[in-house]
Design a protein around this motif. Sequence first.
Motif, PDB file in Angstrom:
ATOM      1  N   TYR A 240       2.865  33.138  49.792  1.00  0.00           N
ATOM      2  CA  TYR A 240       4.028  33.511  50.610  1.00  0.00           C
ATOM      3  C   TYR A 240       4.455  34.946  50.315  1.00  0.00           C
ATOM      4  O   TYR A 240       4.791  35.693  51.230  1.00  0.00           O
ATOM      5  CB  TYR A 240       5.187  32.537  50.375  1.00  0.00           C
ATOM      6  N   GLU A 241       4.406  35.353  49.031  1.00  0.00           N
ATOM      7  CA  GLU A 241       4.763  36.738  48.681  1.00  0.00           C
ATOM      8  C   GLU A 241       3.785  37.718  49.328  1.00  0.00           C
ATOM      9  O   GLU A 241       4.191  38.760  49.842  1.00  0.00           O
ATOM     10  CB  GLU A 241       4.737  36.934  47.164  1.00  0.00           C
ATOM     11  N   ILE A 242       2.508  37.387  49.272  1.00  0.00           N
ATOM     12  CA  ILE A 242       1.485  38.249  49.894  1.00  0.00           C
ATOM     13  C   ILE A 242       1.740  38.337  51.396  1.00  0.00           C
ATOM     14  O   ILE A 242       1.746  39.423  51.976  1.00  0.00           O
ATOM     15  CB  ILE A 242       0.067  37.717  49.614  1.00  0.00           C
ATOM     16  N   SER A 243       1.985  37.192  52.010  1.00  0.00           N
ATOM     17  CA  SER A 243       2.238  37.150  53.445  1.00  0.00           C
ATOM     18  C   SER A 243       3.454  37.993  53.818  1.00  0.00           C
ATOM     19  O   SER A 243       3.426  38.756  54.792  1.00  0.00           O
ATOM     20  CB  SER A 243       2.442  35.696  53.867  1.00  0.00           C
ATOM     21  N   THR A 244       4.514  37.889  53.031  1.00  0.00           N
ATOM     22  CA  THR A 244       5.739  38.658  53.302  1.00  0.00           C
ATOM     23  C   THR A 244       5.468  40.150  53.183  1.00  0.00           C
ATOM     24  O   THR A 244       5.893  40.943  54.036  1.00  0.00           O
ATOM     25  CB  THR A 244       6.851  38.225  52.321  1.00  0.00           C
ATOM     26  N   GLN A 245       4.735  40.549  52.139  1.00  0.00           N
ATOM     27  CA  GLN A 245       4.419  41.971  51.977  1.00  0.00           C
ATOM     28  C   GLN A 245       3.565  42.490  53.125  1.00  0.00           C
ATOM     29  O   GLN A 245       3.767  43.610  53.593  1.00  0.00           O
ATOM     30  CB  GLN A 245       3.692  42.207  50.657  1.00  0.00           C
TER      31      GLN A 245
ATOM     32  N   LYS B 273       0.004  36.611  61.796  1.00  0.00           N
ATOM     33  CA  LYS B 273       1.278  36.280  62.431  1.00  0.00           C
ATOM     34  C   LYS B 273       1.250  34.912  63.114  1.00  0.00           C
ATOM     35  O   LYS B 273       2.164  34.116  62.957  1.00  0.00           O
ATOM     36  CB  LYS B 273       1.654  37.360  63.441  1.00  0.00           C
ATOM     37  N   ASN B 274       0.221  34.642  63.863  1.00  0.00           N
ATOM     38  CA  ASN B 274       0.157  33.377  64.604  1.00  0.00           C
ATOM     39  C   ASN B 274      -0.625  32.284  63.895  1.00  0.00           C
ATOM     40  O   ASN B 274      -0.707  31.162  64.388  1.00  0.00           O
ATOM     41  CB  ASN B 274      -0.453  33.624  65.994  1.00  0.00           C
ATOM     42  N   ASN B 275      -1.198  32.610  62.753  1.00  0.00           N
ATOM     43  CA  ASN B 275      -1.957  31.604  62.008  1.00  0.00           C
ATOM     44  C   ASN B 275      -1.967  31.980  60.530  1.00  0.00           C
ATOM     45  O   ASN B 275      -2.935  32.547  60.022  1.00  0.00           O
ATOM     46  CB  ASN B 275      -3.381  31.503  62.558  1.00  0.00           C
ATOM     47  N   GLU B 276      -0.878  31.649  59.849  1.00  0.00           N
ATOM     48  CA  GLU B 276      -0.759  32.015  58.439  1.00  0.00           C
ATOM     49  C   GLU B 276      -1.799  31.316  57.574  1.00  0.00           C
ATOM     50  O   GLU B 276      -2.135  31.789  56.494  1.00  0.00           O
ATOM     51  CB  GLU B 276       0.649  31.707  57.937  1.00  0.00           C
TER      52      GLU B 276
END
Length: 143
Positions: free
Chosen positions: A65-70, A80-83
């Motif tokens: 989640y941290e990687i995704s947020t960064q 964006k459409n497929n985490e």
Amino acid sequence: MNDPFYNLKDSIKKDFEGFSFSEERKNAVKETIRKKQSHLELHYWKEETLRNILDSLHDEAKHGYEISTQLFQKNELSFKNNEGQLYTLLHLLENKKILSSKWIEDKKYYSLTAKGKKFVATFERRGSKQHGSLKNLMEEASL
């Protein structure tokens, strides 16, 4: 002893008797399978995406989640459409020994391995002076 699959084999023979695929249909099925499997290779991903992930892990281990947020903050919208695809890529990088992971409580943390740090350093050293990209560099070294 009786063959437990005797009836199944017989049933399959009857149901699929006379059933065939055209070459065009076979090729379409093969192409669909190839496309679905291609995301399991590094060449499927944009170099910028790979760089952003490796950069986000440069200083410390992070969970997905941290990687995704960064990545989102850097305007990297590949996931964006497929985490879930982020985790596919993280797993691929783990398989290539570029990342390692460990569970802490209920979160999986990812960090660069020595090999991953070497890729980042090598790419930064090469910069745009040479034509070798980070993606190619990782593919070559991972074979």
